[in-house]
Design an enzyme around this catalytic site. Structure first.
Site, mmCIF file in Angstrom:
data_model
loop_
_atom_site.group_PDB
_atom_site.id
_atom_site.type_symbol
_atom_site.label_atom_id
_atom_site.label_comp_id
_atom_site.label_asym_id
_atom_site.label_seq_id
_atom_site.Cartn_x
_atom_site.Cartn_y
_atom_site.Cartn_z
ATOM 1 N N ASN A 22 0.850 -1.190 0.000
ATOM 2 C CA ASN A 22 0.000 0.000 0.000
ATOM 3 C C ASN A 22 0.883 1.236 0.000
ATOM 4 O OD1 ASN A 22 -1.326 2.358 1.542
ATOM 5 N ND2 ASN A 22 -3.070 1.100 0.942
ATOM 6 N N SER A 45 -4.591 0.204 -3.466
ATOM 7 C CA SER A 45 -4.961 1.570 -3.113
ATOM 8 C C SER A 45 -6.251 1.448 -2.306
ATOM 9 C CB SER A 45 -5.160 2.424 -4.361
ATOM 10 O OG SER A 45 -5.056 3.787 -4.010
ATOM 11 N N GLU A 46 -6.278 2.077 -1.125
ATOM 12 C CA GLU A 46 -7.331 1.772 -0.161
ATOM 13 C C GLU A 46 -8.727 2.242 -0.567
ATOM 14 O OE1 GLU A 46 -4.682 3.631 0.395
ATOM 15 O OE2 GLU A 46 -5.144 5.458 1.509
ATOM 16 N N ASN A 47 -8.819 3.036 -1.640
ATOM 17 C CA ASN A 47 -10.159 3.390 -2.097
ATOM 18 C C ASN A 47 -10.828 2.228 -2.840
ATOM 19 O OD1 ASN A 47 -8.115 4.014 -4.089
ATOM 20 N ND2 ASN A 47 -9.752 4.848 -5.334
ATOM 21 N N SER A 87 -11.663 -3.366 1.555
ATOM 22 C CA SER A 87 -10.324 -2.804 1.418
ATOM 23 C C SER A 87 -9.615 -2.746 2.771
ATOM 24 C CB SER A 87 -10.423 -1.394 0.825
ATOM 25 O OG SER A 87 -9.147 -0.827 0.711
#
Lengths: 217, 255
Positions: A22, A45-47, A87
């Site tokens: 990440n 990507s945390e979205n 996520s």
């Protein structure tokens, strides 16, 4: 001394084959550009994407395909999309192998502050608090000193914390350091930087063991 | 329609065409005004989206038009100065924001620092889970995120497996406004790319979930294997229009 790309280049050496990584906003995003071609790595990507690819070719931008920095991106073969709860299940559940993020301050016991300057600036923590609370392998990418020339490697953070005792490694424009029980252990010097210069720029306890080698970037 | 031989008699009794048609009428509304019927001052809303990606553009426009005041918005971000939730901030319709990131929204930051706007900054993963907990019927959950920080102030702390956690409660909201790519008359939803983000987590987390979709199709046209959110979590669905889908950071590379 390293520039932002140099910091990213040095951190890229920490990325191993098979890692899920990440990347935070800013310098960490640049790390993807320097990861060796002969290893297989997936960027999260945390979205909501795993298998994030490079920026799209002009004309192929898709408003429905962005990273956590809100930049337009692409999805590589084998990529997947998911919702925000899933996520952070990946993050909280320790399925992500390496987290690289920026910081305003790091303390000698591994505390990190990167989301708020009281009364002046509040960006919000985004996913940073979840990431630092759960990840076991956290590297901070930042400048050694702030714009006013003050050290960002402190005895104790002065700003509101993002997480406690979580940072393991720091790569700055001057050095690579490891957070140990006794303080910041100096591992490597940036090209052309002396140990004395690093000492002068570090407020927290700096540990120097034997000869400190210059990093290869 | 699929009619498995084994269940045929049951199917016949419970799934007559009439019931299917009633169900269709119950979920599909003709426009955004009908979709937002019942919205009042002082209510709490969940709004999907990350940045400007996957935001319920039509519902936000309608909230601006209705001029509802003193609302609480649960949304990861608050749009930008002149789009998304930024429009509601500009009109001072929002009393409180529950978000993880203020980011590059100057008006949000200004209202927050001046004290005009109440803001509850919440870690992103915690925010998502508070939505999901509301959807799934969990009153609260423990998370390590925020332990030892301002976020933990006043919250119950508990150790599990040698690690400290804080207790976070599920959201309670009056309406969830979500945006999907495709949906059908039964309320089933499919999202596209990273426009999915918080949208699925917010479905069913409020008293009434309103879904706006880019393409509304009749029941039976979506493959049940491909559905991300089953219609049971959605009360109203409508065909959205005039999507602007603004890009915040247009980044490209050379060929």
């Amino acid at each position: 001394m390293l520039d932002k790309n140099g910091i990213a280049k040095r951190i890229a050496q920490e990325v191993e084959d098979g890692y899920y990584v990440n990347l935070g906003i800013g310098i960490p995003t640049l790390v993807a550009n320097y990861v060796r071609d002969d290893i297989s790595v997936e960027f999260q990507s945390e979205n909501g994407i795993l298998g994030m690819g490079p920026f799209p070719i002009e004309g192929e931008e898709d408003a429905d395909l962005i990273n956590a920095g809100k930049q337009t991106i692409t999805a590589l073969p084998g990529a997947s999309f998911f919702d925000s709860a899933t996520s952070f299940a990946m993050i909280r559940g320790k399925h992500v192998d390496l987290t690289i993020l920026g910081a305003m301050e790091v303390s000698e016991n591994g505390d990190i502050a990167n989301w708020k300057i009281p009364g002046k600036m509040v960006k919000g923590m985004g996913g940073a608090m979840d990431l630092v609370a759960s990840a076991e392998n956290i590297i901070v990418a930042m400048m050694h000193t702030n714009r006013a020339g003050k050290s960002k490697l402190l005895k104790r953070c002065s700003l509101p914390l993002t997480g406690v005792g979580c940072v393991k490694k720091i790569v700055t424009n001057l050095a690579v350091l490891e957070v140990t029980e006794d303080g910041f252990l100096l591992l490597e010097r940036a090209p052309g930087v002396t140990v004395d210069e690093i000492k002068a720029a570090t407020d927290g306890r700096l540990i120097i063991k034997g000869e400190v080698l210059e990093m290869s970037v | 329609m699929l009619r498995p031989f084994l269940f045929y008699p049951v199917y016949n009794r419970y799934f007559s065409n009439k019931i299917i048609n009633d169900k269709m009428i119950r979920k599909t509304v003709t426009n955004v005004t009908e979709a937002l019927a019942g919205v009042q001052d002082g209510m709490t809303f969940m709004l999907g989206g990350f940045g400007l990606c996957g935001i319920p553009e039509n519902a936000i426009s309608e909230l601006v038009r209705l001029g509802v005041k003193d609302i609480t918005c649960i949304s990861n971000n608050a749009g930008v100065d002149d789009f998304g939730l930024g429009l509601l901030l500009h009109q001072h319709q929002i009393k409180k924001m529950v978000s993880s990131y203020v980011g590059e929204n100057d008006e949000f930051e200004r209202q927050m620092l001046s004290g005009e706007l109440e803001v509850e900054l919440t870690p992103q993963g915690t925010l998502a889970e508070k939505c999901r907990a509301a959807q799934a019927g969990f009153p609260a959950f423990y998370t390590p995120a925020g332990y030892g920080t301002e976020v933990a102030e006043g919250k119950e702390v508990r150790e599990f497996n040698g690690k400290m956690h804080i207790l976070e409660e599920a959201f309670k909201a009056d309406f969830s406004f979500v945006k999907a790519w495709k949906g059908d008359a039964a309320g089933n939803l499919i999202f596209k790319g990273t426009a999915r983000n918080f949208n699925p987590c917010m479905c069913g987390g409020a008293t009434i979930t309103v879904a706006e979709v880019e393409e509304l199709v009749p029941e039976g046209e979506l493959d049940p294997n491909e559905i991300h959110i089953p219609g049971i979590f959605v009360q109203r669905i409508f065909q959205g229009k005039d999507y602007e889908k603004r890009i915040e950071q247009r980044t490209v590379r050379q060929k």
